[in-house]
Design a protein around this motif. Structure first.
Motif, PDB file in Angstrom:
ATOM      1  N   GLU A  49       0.829  -1.299  -0.055  1.00  0.00           N
ATOM      2  CA  GLU A  49      -0.076   0.062  -0.086  1.00  0.00           C
ATOM      3  C   GLU A  49       1.075   1.330   0.065  1.00  0.00           C
ATOM      4  O   GLU A  49       0.585   2.206  -0.713  1.00  0.00           O
ATOM      5  CB  GLU A  49      -1.015   0.053   1.113  1.00  0.00           C
ATOM      6  CG  GLU A  49      -1.864   0.939   1.208  1.00  0.00           C
ATOM      7  CD  GLU A  49      -3.071   0.947   0.214  1.00  0.00           C
ATOM      8  OE1 GLU A  49      -3.115  -0.006  -0.326  1.00  0.00           O
ATOM      9  OE2 GLU A  49      -3.745   2.046  -0.070  1.00  0.00           O
ATOM     10  N   GLU A  51       3.915   1.566  -1.148  1.00  0.00           N
ATOM     11  CA  GLU A  51       4.472   1.761  -2.529  1.00  0.00           C
ATOM     12  C   GLU A  51       3.488   2.330  -3.677  1.00  0.00           C
ATOM     13  O   GLU A  51       3.700   3.236  -4.435  1.00  0.00           O
ATOM     14  CB  GLU A  51       4.811   0.313  -3.264  1.00  0.00           C
ATOM     15  CG  GLU A  51       6.256  -0.327  -2.756  1.00  0.00           C
ATOM     16  CD  GLU A  51       6.450  -1.552  -3.224  1.00  0.00           C
ATOM     17  OE1 GLU A  51       7.524  -2.317  -2.672  1.00  0.00           O
ATOM     18  OE2 GLU A  51       5.838  -2.333  -3.956  1.00  0.00           O
ATOM     19  N   LEU A  52       2.055   1.611  -3.440  1.00  0.00           N
ATOM     20  CA  LEU A  52       1.199   2.357  -4.186  1.00  0.00           C
ATOM     21  C   LEU A  52       1.046   3.641  -3.889  1.00  0.00           C
ATOM     22  O   LEU A  52       0.884   4.440  -5.104  1.00  0.00           O
ATOM     23  CB  LEU A  52      -0.081   1.763  -3.966  1.00  0.00           C
ATOM     24  CG  LEU A  52      -1.156   1.479  -4.946  1.00  0.00           C
ATOM     25  CD1 LEU A  52      -0.569   0.446  -6.356  1.00  0.00           C
ATOM     26  CD2 LEU A  52      -2.443   0.640  -4.556  1.00  0.00           C
ATOM     27  N   ALA A  54       3.111   5.964  -2.481  1.00  0.00           N
ATOM     28  CA  ALA A  54       4.259   6.521  -3.098  1.00  0.00           C
ATOM     29  C   ALA A  54       4.246   6.990  -4.448  1.00  0.00           C
ATOM     30  O   ALA A  54       4.688   7.871  -5.196  1.00  0.00           O
ATOM     31  CB  ALA A  54       5.516   6.022  -2.462  1.00  0.00           C
ATOM     32  N   GLY A  55       3.882   5.911  -5.450  1.00  0.00           N
ATOM     33  CA  GLY A  55       3.794   5.816  -6.866  1.00  0.00           C
ATOM     34  C   GLY A  55       2.756   6.721  -7.426  1.00  0.00           C
ATOM     35  O   GLY A  55       3.092   7.602  -8.234  1.00  0.00           O
ATOM     36  N   ILE A  56       1.728   6.833  -6.886  1.00  0.00           N
ATOM     37  CA  ILE A  56       0.808   7.743  -7.220  1.00  0.00           C
ATOM     38  C   ILE A  56       1.242   9.159  -6.921  1.00  0.00           C
ATOM     39  O   ILE A  56       0.975   9.999  -7.505  1.00  0.00           O
ATOM     40  CB  ILE A  56      -0.659   7.440  -6.575  1.00  0.00           C
ATOM     41  CG1 ILE A  56      -1.063   5.954  -7.124  1.00  0.00           C
ATOM     42  CG2 ILE A  56      -1.799   8.510  -6.569  1.00  0.00           C
ATOM     43  CD1 ILE A  56      -2.138   5.421  -6.260  1.00  0.00           C
ATOM     44  N   ARG A  57       1.625   9.477  -5.648  1.00  0.00           N
ATOM     45  CA  ARG A  57       2.142  10.762  -5.261  1.00  0.00           C
ATOM     46  C   ARG A  57       3.316  11.075  -6.108  1.00  0.00           C
ATOM     47  O   ARG A  57       3.339  12.415  -6.613  1.00  0.00           O
ATOM     48  CB  ARG A  57       2.613  10.732  -3.901  1.00  0.00           C
ATOM     49  CG  ARG A  57       1.678  10.664  -2.811  1.00  0.00           C
ATOM     50  CD  ARG A  57       1.884  10.630  -1.420  1.00  0.00           C
ATOM     51  NE  ARG A  57       1.249  10.695  -0.453  1.00  0.00           N
ATOM     52  CZ  ARG A  57       1.486  10.355   0.942  1.00  0.00           C
ATOM     53  NH1 ARG A  57       2.461   9.785   1.313  1.00  0.00           N
ATOM     54  NH2 ARG A  57       0.223  10.648   1.638  1.00  0.00           N
ATOM     55  N   LEU A  58       4.245  10.163  -6.490  1.00  0.00           N
ATOM     56  CA  LEU A  58       5.246  10.567  -7.607  1.00  0.00           C
ATOM     57  C   LEU A  58       4.728  11.067  -8.945  1.00  0.00           C
ATOM     58  O   LEU A  58       5.021  11.930  -9.456  1.00  0.00           O
ATOM     59  CB  LEU A  58       6.153   9.411  -7.757  1.00  0.00           C
ATOM     60  CG  LEU A  58       7.416   9.747  -8.726  1.00  0.00           C
ATOM     61  CD1 LEU A  58       8.217  10.720  -8.207  1.00  0.00           C
ATOM     62  CD2 LEU A  58       8.173   8.396  -8.876  1.00  0.00           C
ATOM     63  N   ALA A  59       3.690  10.128  -9.420  1.00  0.00           N
ATOM     64  CA  ALA A  59       3.094  10.665 -10.526  1.00  0.00           C
ATOM     65  C   ALA A  59       2.359  12.206 -10.349  1.00  0.00           C
ATOM     66  O   ALA A  59       2.412  12.973 -11.118  1.00  0.00           O
ATOM     67  CB  ALA A  59       1.949   9.577 -10.766  1.00  0.00           C
ATOM     68  N   GLY A  60       1.666  12.340  -9.219  1.00  0.00           N
ATOM     69  CA  GLY A  60       1.028  13.571  -8.884  1.00  0.00           C
ATOM     70  C   GLY A  60       2.146  14.843  -9.048  1.00  0.00           C
ATOM     71  O   GLY A  60       1.905  15.893  -9.683  1.00  0.00           O
ATOM     72  N   ARG A  61       3.104  14.570  -8.317  1.00  0.00           N
ATOM     73  CA  ARG A  61       4.360  15.518  -8.178  1.00  0.00           C
ATOM     74  C   ARG A  61       4.820  15.791  -9.744  1.00  0.00           C
ATOM     75  O   ARG A  61       4.744  17.098 -10.120  1.00  0.00           O
ATOM     76  CB  ARG A  61       5.469  15.054  -7.324  1.00  0.00           C
ATOM     77  CG  ARG A  61       5.171  15.228  -6.071  1.00  0.00           C
ATOM     78  CD  ARG A  61       6.311  14.955  -5.110  1.00  0.00           C
ATOM     79  NE  ARG A  61       5.856  14.418  -3.703  1.00  0.00           N
ATOM     80  CZ  ARG A  61       6.502  13.350  -3.348  1.00  0.00           C
ATOM     81  NH1 ARG A  61       6.992  12.459  -3.910  1.00  0.00           N
ATOM     82  NH2 ARG A  61       5.982  12.889  -1.977  1.00  0.00           N
TER      83      ARG A  61
END
Lengths: 367, 188
Positions: A49, A51-52, A54-61
């Motif tokens: 969860e 990782e998920l 973090a990945g979504i936040r990275l995409a957002g940033r």
């Protein structure tokens, strides 16, 4: 403790998400973390969860960063656009400035050209200075040219019938040339006077200077000296009727016979040489010349002189037949006048003074 | 009752705009902080491109925190941006081994991974999730971003994306997570 190991709270989707997102109370967080230390399954679920998230936040940033970069690029482009617009505007201003600058100097040049042209015309016409009270010049002080012109004027007064056909370059002849130049240089009003003089002169006379040769033209009014009947022989034929035309040619040294537009090769001694006669209808007259048709006993005529000879264009009420026209003849009288026999008319012309400089002087001497 | 932005300080206006989702506020912040950041980066072995990158990242962090409701206004926004850039740049320098670790602010970053290898693996997996997110539908992407990144509630997401209610949004979120996991599985 074994009971807590069997209860996998990570299976609760909402609880897992709240835990990862840090939305739970600290007490609850502590309890769940204690369970994670004992439960591998829950630990793996939490790691997944995280990782998920973090990945979504990275995409957002990265999305926001990308959009920010785009906005900055657009702003930079807009700024560059403004600079470009400013550059184009500056270029236009520069061109307009150059245009105004050139126009200013071109206008000055044109003004100078006009003055030069006027001067050339004045020189060519050689106008007679008026005898104003302020500038009365004695005959002794006058140059030879002025004297000859004065003489020519007097001759015209003595021969009014022929003088009526003299060219009217009076517009260009008003005022002393030197004074006029000074006046023109002094103010614009004087320049306008010169232009007006030029216009008036052009109405009567057209001068085209091409290279070294000069082609002159002048409107003259021929005076109808005689107009014979239908059966009456031509005046010039009276004394030579029994002889052929070649005999007349030999007899009359200055007499030229013309046929249509052909040029007579026989030359007189003075400047009046080859003549060509053309007939045209009065309706072909330019509007500016129709005002001269008031006198019934006059024939409006255009004289054109070029290096090869003189062209006489006669404007008639009706065109002559070929036979009548072919009998047209030109005779020089002195050096400043000609007589044209055309149809039933004998028409006299006074040539422009500068066309007959030698003739005028000769006339004056004879006088 | 809404107060006019005219009566707010420049920082308050920026905060208000970011809370409303107006990204033009970031451009304003970028322009006003560009020179001091460029000067700082240039003095610390960086280039103008580094300064550009650092400033953008700091602005994104600010955006993220404000949008998530975790930002506490303690100093001027320019101070926050400067401090963030400084930490980010030192972190990058440490990776480049240009600076000694002694100069790095220990509170600047949270290194939760037990080892560098595990850290690299975690970073790869995170990037994989990011890539997988691009493969699912746009609505799912938006929903997951609103939930995980902007940390909006299901009610807010329902309003934002036009779902009937929070339960519908929640059901959709479940579907989207499953789609993301499948996409992630395909990438692996």
């Amino acid at each position: 403790m074994s009971e807590s190991r069997d209860i996998h709270w990570s299976e609760d989707e909402d609880l897992l998400e709240q835990f990862v997102l840090g939305r739970l109370e600290s007490v609850q967080v502590a309890r769940l973390e204690k369970h994670l230390q004992e439960c591998d399954r829950c630990r793996i679920a939490v790691a997944k969860e995280r990782e998920l998230a973090a990945g979504i936040r990275l995409a957002g940033r990265q999305t926001v960063k990308h959009r920010l970069a785009q906005r900055l690029e657009q702003r930079r482009y807009r700024s560059a656009g403004w600079y470009r617009v400013a550059g184009v505007a500056a270029g236009i201003v520069l061109l307009v400035t150059i245009g105004i600058y050139n126009r200013w100097f071109a206008a000055n040049e044109t003004q100078t050209d006009k003055q030069d042209r006027t001067d050339r015309i004045e020189k060519h016409v050689e106008p007679e200075p008026p005898r104003s009270p302020e500038r009365q010049v004695t005959d002794a002080e006058k140059p030879a040219g002025d004297a000859s012109r004065q003489s020519a004027a007097e001759n015209r007064q003595k021969a009014p019938s022929l003088a009526a056909g003299a060219p009217r370059a009076a517009g260009a002849q008003s005022g002393n040339i030197t004074d006029a130049r000074v006046d023109r240089l002094k103010d614009l009003k004087a320049t306008n006077v010169a232009e007006e003089a030029e216009r008036r002169e052009k109405k009567d006379r057209i001068t085209i200077v091409t290279g070294s040769s000069t082609v002159s033209a002048a409107w003259v009014q021929g005076i109808v000296i005689t107009e014979r009947d239908q059966n009456e022989p031509m005046p010039m034929e009276t004394g030579a009727k029994a002889k052929d035309e070649r005999a007349v040619l030999r007899k009359g040294k200055e007499e030229n016979f013309l046929a249509g537009k052909s040029v007579n090769a026989k030359a007189s001694q003075n400047t009046i040489q080859n003549f060509t006669v053309t007939q045209k209808l009065i309706s072909d007259l330019p509007a500016s010349q129709r005002t001269h048709l008031q006198e019934a006993a006059s024939v409006q005529t255009l004289l054109q002189r070029n290096p090869t000879g003189t062209q006489i264009t006669v404007f008639l009420d009706s065109l002559l037949t070929k036979k009548e026209f072919d009998q047209s003849r030109v005779k020089t009288i002195g050096e400043d006048s000609i007589i044209l026999n055309i149809g039933k008319r004998m028409v006299g012309y006074r040539l422009p003074p500068d066309w007959t400089g030698q003739g005028v002087q000769q006339t004056r001497k004879e006088k | 009752m809404k107060l006019s932005l005219f009566f707010l300080t420049p920082d308050a206006k920026i905060l208000d705009l970011i809370r409303k989702g107006d990204e033009e506020a970031l451009v304003t912040l970028y322009e006003s902080n560009r020179r001091p950041i460029a000067t700082y980066i240039a003095r610390n072995n960086g280039t103008i491109e580094d300064a550009h990158d650092m400033l953008q990242e700091s602005l994104v962090i600010l955006w993220e925190r404000i949008r998530a409701g975790s930002f506490e206004y303690k100093a001027h926004l320019s101070t926050f941006i400067y401090a963030t850039v400084k930490n980010l740049w030192l972190q990058r320098l440490r990776k480049k081994k240009l600076f000694s670790s002694a100069e790095i602010d220990p509170e600047a970053h949270e290194d939760q991974s037990p080892s560098a290898l595990e850290g690299l693996i975690a970073t790869e997996r995170v990037e994989m999730v990011r890539d997988a997110l691009e493969t699912i539908g746009e609505q799912c992407r938006k929903l997951l971003l609103l939930f995980y990144w902007e940390e909006q509630s299901m009610e807010e997401i329902a309003v934002h994306l036009g779902f009937a209610n929070a339960d519908t949004a929640k059901a959709k979120k479940y579907q989207c997570k499953k789609a993301l996991e499948q996409a992630l599985h395909r990438l692996q």
